[in-house]
Design an enzyme around this catalytic site. Structure first.
Site, PDB file in Angstrom:
ATOM      1  CE  LYS A   1      10.659  65.433  65.730  1.00  0.00           C
ATOM      2  NZ  LYS A   1      10.636  66.125  67.417  1.00  0.00           N
TER       3      LYS A   1
ATOM      4  CD  GLN B   1      11.687  55.717  74.049  1.00  0.00           C
ATOM      5  OE1 GLN B   1      11.243  56.510  73.180  1.00  0.00           O
ATOM      6  NE2 GLN B   1      12.645  54.404  73.565  1.00  0.00           N
ATOM      7  CG  LEU B   2      12.969  62.833  75.893  1.00  0.00           C
ATOM      8  CD1 LEU B   2      14.827  61.629  76.207  1.00  0.00           C
ATOM      9  CD2 LEU B   2      12.959  63.305  74.304  1.00  0.00           C
TER      10      LEU B   2
ATOM     11  CE1 TYR C   1       9.276  62.602  65.077  1.00  0.00           C
ATOM     12  CE2 TYR C   1      10.724  60.975  63.737  1.00  0.00           C
ATOM     13  CZ  TYR C   1      10.192  61.613  65.108  1.00  0.00           C
ATOM     14  OH  TYR C   1      10.962  62.276  66.313  1.00  0.00           O
TER      15      TYR C   1
ATOM     16  CB  ILE D   1      -2.592  64.992  75.363  1.00  0.00           C
ATOM     17  CG1 ILE D   1      -3.570  65.272  75.204  1.00  0.00           C
ATOM     18  CG2 ILE D   1      -2.117  63.655  74.695  1.00  0.00           C
ATOM     19  CD1 ILE D   1      -4.005  65.720  73.432  1.00  0.00           C
TER      20      ILE D   1
ATOM     21  N   GLY E   1       4.737  66.939  77.150  1.00  0.00           N
ATOM     22  CA  GLY E   1       4.795  65.361  76.860  1.00  0.00           C
ATOM     23  C   GLY E   1       6.159  64.663  77.783  1.00  0.00           C
TER      24      GLY E   1
END
Ligand code: SER
Length: 313
Positions: free
Chosen positions: A145, A12-13, A141, A35, A8
């Protein structure tokens, strides 16, 4: 010698963490994967296009590059996940299980996986939310988590996998865009003000949420990952705090530099998600275990973004 795989890396991160890992371990020891095709921000890294749902392909990348650590950042975030809950659950869980299982089999040295303030829910005490408290997440989400945190703790206890995690607040940076979160407004507003456009906020003006400036998020992540193993007392995921603010407070901070900024408020389905999350986070355990301390305040962040974002737009 460490060889690091970031999954990933184009997000953003990921774009910022990959650069920071490159500085720490040198770029040739960090493999970026995503991806999507290679993000131009990752031009200095060797890149593998990889679907982390494909356990076999993941194992091949780990083997052929002699990877010792994985940073698994790929996920579908809170707002986007609500459009297709089944898909969000499937991606967020299967990808983590693929990584944990590979870490066990290949005896990787360390794994990093982010959790989120989304693990908390409407019954969680909202102010100064403690590390250990009621957790009743109501987004897919958040549910993924929370379940993921339990899997991390399980793999650590049962198999000795050194997996570490942070419950990030909303992350705000200027080098990359967020994708599909409830806290994204706090990034979008900076783009609008610099383009001299008015901003319509999808949360109401008094919605306080825990937030963190990206340099602090990178610092927290690297501090956690570099801490000696015996200092890590939390094997689910650590609360970490930067600062909390409402949209109104962020607007006031930006208006110190751009008094002409105009904002109106049109809360949508994300309001309900935000209302279920804490207003502020207690991160005493992170402070105690690995000396966590953020550097930025709302105003120092605002100034830094306004100075630097124009080079990235
Ligand atoms: N920033 C994330 C979101 O809004 C929280 O982890 O989904």
């Amino acid at each position: 010698m460490e060889k690091i795989l970031v999954i990933g890396a184009g997000g953003q991160l990921g774009t910022e963490l990959t650069s920071a890992l490159g500085e720490l371990f040198s770029n040739e020891n960090v493999i970026a994967s995503d991806i999507s095709k290679q993000n131009p921000a990752l031009a200095d890294f060797s890149f593998q296009q990889l679907d982390v749902m494909d356990a076999k392909a993941l194992a091949e990348v780990v083997e052929s590059n002699q990877i010792t650590q994985i940073y698994h950042l790929a996920a579908i975030l809170s707002a986007k996940g609500e459009a297709n809950p089944q898909q969000a659950w499937h991606l967020n869980m299967t990808s983590l299980l693929n990584v944990l299982e590979l870490a066990r089999v290949k005896q990787l040295r360390k794994v990093y996986w982010p959790s989120s303030i989304a693990v908390f829910g409407p019954s969680t005490p909202a102010d100064n939310t403690l590390q250990d408290t009621v957790m009743d997440p109501n987004t897919i989400y958040g549910i993924s988590k929370q379940a993921g945190e339990r899997w991390c703790a399980y793999y650590h206890t049962k198999y000795g996998v050194d997996v570490r995690s942070l419950r990030y607040p909303g992350l705000i940076g200027y080098k990359s865009l967020p994708g599909g979160g409830t806290t994204d407004y706090a990034v979008e507003i900076f783009h609008k003000v610099l383009k001299k456009e008015d901003f319509t906020c999808f949360l109401s003006e008094n919605t306080a949420l825990p937030m963190m400036y990206m340099p602090d998020a990178i610092k927290a992540t690297l501090n956690l990952m570099q801490a000696p193993e015996e200092k890590i007392s939390v094997r689910s995921s650590y609360n970490v705090a930067g600062f909390s603010f409402t949209p109104k407070e962020l607007v006031a901070s930006i208006q110190k530099f751009h008094p002409d900024l105009k904002v109106d408020y049109a809360p949508d389905f994300r309001q309900q998600i935000a209302d279920s999350w804490p207003n502020s986070i207690n991160d005493d355990q992170a402070k105690k275990d690995w000396n966590w301390q953020p550097d930025f305040t709302l105003d120092t962040m605002t100034q830094d973004i306004l100075e630097n974002l124009p080079d990235y737009m």
